[in-house]
Design an enzyme around this catalytic site. Structure first.
Site, PDB file in Angstrom:
ATOM      1  N   CYS A   1       0.813  -1.222   0.000  1.00 30.61           N
ATOM      2  CA  CYS A   1       0.000   0.000   0.000  1.00 30.61           C
ATOM      3  C   CYS A   1       0.845   1.271   0.000  1.00 30.61           C
ATOM      4  O   CYS A   1       0.302   2.372  -0.076  1.00 30.61           O
ATOM      5  CB  CYS A   1      -0.958  -0.007   1.187  1.00 30.61           C
TER       6      CYS A   1
ATOM      7  N   HIS B   1      -2.816   6.864   3.950  1.00 34.49           N
ATOM      8  CA  HIS B   1      -3.319   5.616   3.376  1.00 34.49           C
ATOM      9  C   HIS B   1      -4.680   5.317   3.990  1.00 34.49           C
ATOM     10  O   HIS B   1      -4.896   5.500   5.193  1.00 34.49           O
ATOM     11  CB  HIS B   1      -2.328   4.484   3.646  1.00 34.49           C
TER      12      HIS B   1
ATOM     13  N   ASN C   1     -10.662   0.110   1.308  1.00 34.35           N
ATOM     14  CA  ASN C   1      -9.204   0.196   1.206  1.00 34.35           C
ATOM     15  C   ASN C   1      -8.797  -0.131  -0.232  1.00 34.35           C
ATOM     16  O   ASN C   1      -8.845  -1.288  -0.641  1.00 34.35           O
ATOM     17  CB  ASN C   1      -8.565  -0.780   2.197  1.00 34.35           C
TER      18      ASN C   1
END
Lengths: 314, 314
Positions: free
Chosen positions: B110, B243, B273
């Protein structure tokens, strides 16, 4: 930029051409005629790109002229990942406790080793890293379809580890005189020439002829241009280390360049096509025996398409 | 280094929390309480990371202040690839006929968006590129197990496109005042905290607590250090773009920094996400509305583990 060490790992499990006759109908004579490959290696049950990368490091670690924890940049290269999140580069960082390093993995198919070298060059240029470790590792057997008559018999598993530094460390270091890479997705079959779709069929090579033609063209051209840019002559080149996909491609590259085949490093006859690891394994095979002043070119072509070349001098 | 444009794409197919009750036993109230997520988007049948990357580019292309063929470096970022050989970066090169560019894809889970920015910085530093295109794209639905009660409901699909240049192109450009990345495989669960094993179970998050703790710690620390290194103050920061994994993590980062939650860009409540694309989608969401002199920090934490931060000023 200097290369301090290159090492590699090849699984011990030898798969001869005869293995495939029952699987995809290809016999030994046909495989040898079409590709030159006689054997390839295959991982055992507990191996994958991560374990092979570590095995490649282990095979060289005693010869590394500094502590591996001095590495501040770890780049993994693979198109056949075990884990795309915790990548081979991260597993290497964990294994050797290399805290504080910059860590990521790349793919530009079979060219990735040279891409990783060029990316490391960028980190050295910025002063954000001083010592880099590049691990290339391919687990083709995890993604191949044994019944595919076009390419199942071409692939092999293997890995390499290459340590670089921004400054010279020992007089055995290889100096990188030049490195360049290029994407070629706009030519021929481009991204569709070679594929590895993890959830849509694994490895395939729908049009080998297009790959064949472009691999010869670009591995030859990139070799000539990297030599020219660095003011070196082909006649002075001691080793040519091409991507190891097909003996006919390698022969044609040597023929196109008018370069003696005896000076071409070849491992695909016994190892198969080990993807992005193939050229770095070839480099590792001659790394220790190269003499002061000798020159070597690594030249690659891969899916995407993609190409690149690196020129080193001891 | 300047950012000329940021754009993004989110699939239209909305999947509400209620979808999961029959799949993994998680109800809406529990998902909201544990993660803050209410909805997530899912690709349609013909979409994947490649098509989403192109859709993200298309959504911004009219605002690009130069022809896309001027790009000479294309970096793809994904941990959920459609094809690991002909990667999203190669497909983008083909789609827009960007011949001669340097092309490859990266994964540091990520965090990959910020890794890609830093890699581009290296190419600019070497003078090997002048204009870069970074596409981040995640197709989590391709790899998730809907019956997984731990993480199936957390993920969403999405993509972004960010154009960078070594020199200023327009007075609307965002200047990158600093960027840094770090691998953290040596802490906590490291490479085993979040996994995507294409041939061994897909996406999983075996220990959310370890991820939770370290995400807060490192996204906070990286925000402070990138500001300090660039001589900027948190009080002057207009946008914090973390994030987008979990609302509790984001709240804790804001609390740790004592930074007003109103200035934090949040898209995960509606998008889930979206992996390496999540922070770049958030950046894209505010890119056009940022005013001259305003500051934004992108701060990321991901599997591997990995972290990074980027500070920009209009």
């Amino acid at each position: 930029m200097y290369i301090n060490l290159a090492s590699h790992y090849i699984p011990s499990n030898i798969i001869p051409n005869s293995y495939f006759f029952d699987k995809n109908g290809m016999d030994d004579e046909t495989i040898v005629r079409k590709s030159g490959i006689k054997n390839r290696r295959r991982t055992s049950a507990n191996e994958n790109v991560n374990t092979m990368a570590i095995s490649a490091i282990e095979n060289g670690l005693n010869n590394l002229p500094y502590n591996i924890t001095e590495v501040d940049l770890i780049i993994g290269a693979t198109y056949s990942p075990y884990d795309t999140v915790g990548t081979l580069a991260h597993v290497v960082q964990q294994k050797y406790g290399i805290s504080g390093a910059i860590v990521f993995s790349v793919s530009s198919a079979c060219s990735s080793f040279v891409n990783a070298i060029e990316i490391a060059e960028g980190y050295f240029a910025m002063g954000k890293a001083k010592k880099a470790l590049i691990v290339t590792s391919e687990h083709n057997w995890a993604y191949l379809n044994e019944s595919d008559p076009i390419s199942a018999h071409l692939w092999g598993d293997g890995a390499s580890a290459v340590f670089l530094s921004s400054q010279r460390v020992t007089d055995k270091d290889h100096e990188v005189l030049g490195v360049n890479t290029e994407g070629h997705a706009t030519i021929g079959r481009g991204p569709n020439g070679v594929c590895l779709k993890p959830f849509d069929g694994g490895i395939s090579m729908p049009d080998g002829r297009d790959v064949f033609y472009n691999a010869i063209k670009y591995m030859s051209e990139k070799t000539e241009s990297i030599l020219e840019k660095s003011g070196c002559k082909l006649a002075d080149l001691n080793y040519l280390i091409p991507h190891q996909a097909n003996m006919r491609i390698i022969n044609k590259v040597a023929e196109t360049l008018n370069f003696p085949i005896e000076k071409v490093v070849i491992n695909m006859i016994e190892f198969g096509n080990t993807g992005s690891a193939s050229s770095s394994i070839g480099y590792s095979q001659v790394f220790g025996s190269m003499q002061k002043g000798e020159l070597a070119v690594v030249t690659v072509f891969g899916g995407g398409y993609s190409s690149g070349a690196m020129l080193v001098r001891v």
